[in-house]
Write an enzyme that holds these catalytic residues in place. Structure first.
Site, PDB file in Angstrom:
ATOM      1  N   HIS A 112       0.817   5.429   1.041  1.00 42.76           N
ATOM      2  CA  HIS A 112       0.177   6.497   1.807  1.00 42.76           C
ATOM      3  C   HIS A 112       0.222   7.791   0.996  1.00 42.76           C
ATOM      4  CE1 HIS A 112       0.551   4.389   5.830  1.00 42.76           C
ATOM      5  NE2 HIS A 112       1.455   3.726   5.121  1.00 42.76           N
ATOM      6  N   HIS A 140       0.843  -1.201   0.000  1.00 41.12           N
ATOM      7  CA  HIS A 140       0.000   0.000   0.000  1.00 41.12           C
ATOM      8  C   HIS A 140       0.871   1.242   0.000  1.00 41.12           C
ATOM      9  CE1 HIS A 140       0.773  -1.030   4.226  1.00 41.12           C
ATOM     10  NE2 HIS A 140       0.748   0.273   4.458  1.00 41.12           N
TER      11      HIS A 140
HETATM   12  P1  AMP Z   1       2.162   0.801   7.248  1.00 39.56           P
HETATM   13  O1  AMP Z   1       2.011  -0.710   7.152  1.00 39.56           O
HETATM   14  O2  AMP Z   1       3.108   1.221   8.340  1.00 39.56           O
HETATM   15  O3  AMP Z   1       2.499   1.422   5.935  1.00 39.56           O
HETATM   16  O4  AMP Z   1       0.797   1.429   7.695  1.00 39.56           O
HETATM   17  C1  AMP Z   1      -0.438   0.780   7.700  1.00 39.56           C
HETATM   18  C2  AMP Z   1      -1.492   1.850   7.802  1.00 39.56           C
HETATM   19  O5  AMP Z   1      -2.750   1.233   7.744  1.00 39.56           O
HETATM   20  C3  AMP Z   1      -1.454   2.696   9.081  1.00 39.56           C
HETATM   21  O6  AMP Z   1      -1.339   4.059   8.735  1.00 39.56           O
HETATM   22  C4  AMP Z   1      -2.799   2.388   9.749  1.00 39.56           C
HETATM   23  O7  AMP Z   1      -3.341   3.525  10.366  1.00 39.56           O
HETATM   24  C5  AMP Z   1      -3.630   1.933   8.586  1.00 39.56           C
HETATM   25  N1  AMP Z   1      -4.703   1.010   8.890  1.00 39.56           N
HETATM   26  C6  AMP Z   1      -4.655  -0.091   9.684  1.00 39.56           C
HETATM   27  N2  AMP Z   1      -5.836  -0.717   9.696  1.00 39.56           N
HETATM   28  C7  AMP Z   1      -6.662  -0.010   8.879  1.00 39.56           C
HETATM   29  C8  AMP Z   1      -8.018  -0.151   8.482  1.00 39.56           C
HETATM   30  N3  AMP Z   1      -8.795  -1.156   8.927  1.00 39.56           N
HETATM   31  N4  AMP Z   1      -8.537   0.768   7.623  1.00 39.56           N
HETATM   32  C9  AMP Z   1      -7.786   1.797   7.186  1.00 39.56           C
HETATM   33  N5  AMP Z   1      -6.489   1.987   7.528  1.00 39.56           N
HETATM   34  C10 AMP Z   1      -5.940   1.100   8.372  1.00 39.56           C
END
Ligand code: AMP
Length: 142
Positions: free
Chosen positions: A106, A104
């Site tokens: 951001h 993913h």
């Molecule tokens: P990262 O793996 O560090 O790139 O970040 C994962 C991101 O997913 C974080 O910013 C979380 O806040 C976000 N996140 C986790 N669970 C959910 C969810 N159910 N819906 C939307 N965002 C999420």
């Protein structure tokens, strides 16, 4: 270090419709939804549908398809949230800051002189996330 893709990671479950999200856009290649713990107002995630843990094991063809989508969402987010800039962030493996192991990206609106909110600050209100999803959706359509 594990390098296997876990079919039950939270984004795989969102992609299967098993758990809800504040969806902004969906097409055959990707889904875009609001981050539930935004580091800035309007923080969104662009999630390719193809399964990979992260950038390191992704199909280059998937990356080629997602790049124009990243640009579109970045341009729309800058407009929708009156941002001065956009941070595009992407983390790989735990040591690289990754917490959800499905590739993913951001898209984070940024403002002059304003630092990012601390990660893990807690869940944003559903009403705020829903309103921001609508704003971003409108900017993408416009
Ligand atoms: P990262 O793996 O560090 O790139 O970040 C994962 C991101 O997913 C974080 O910013 C979380 O806040 C976000 N996140 C986790 N669970 C959910 C969810 N159910 N819906 C939307 N965002 C999420």
């Amino acid at each position: 270090m594990t390098t296997n893709y876990d079919n039950d990671n939270i984004f795989a479950r969102i992609l299967r419709g098993e758990i809800p999200c504040h969806k902004v856009h969906e097409d055959e290649d990707a889904i875009v939804f609001m981050d539930v713990m935004p580091q800035s107002e309007g923080h969104a995630l662009v999630v390719p549908k193809a399964h990979s843990r992260n950038l390191l094991d992704a199909d280059p063809g998937v990356l080629a398809k997602i790049a124009p989508m990243l640009q579109k969402v970045a341009v729309a987010a800058k407009q929708a949230f009156n941002a001065d800039g956009i941070s595009l962030m992407q983390f790989n493996e735990g040591a690289g800051g990754q917490t959800v192991f499905h590739l993913h990206f951001h898209i984070v609106p940024r403002y002059e002189g304003v630092a990012l909110r601390a990660d893990g600050r807690g869940m944003e209100d559903n009403e705020v996330l829903a309103a921001n999803a609508e704003k971003l959706k409108a900017a993408l359509a416009g």
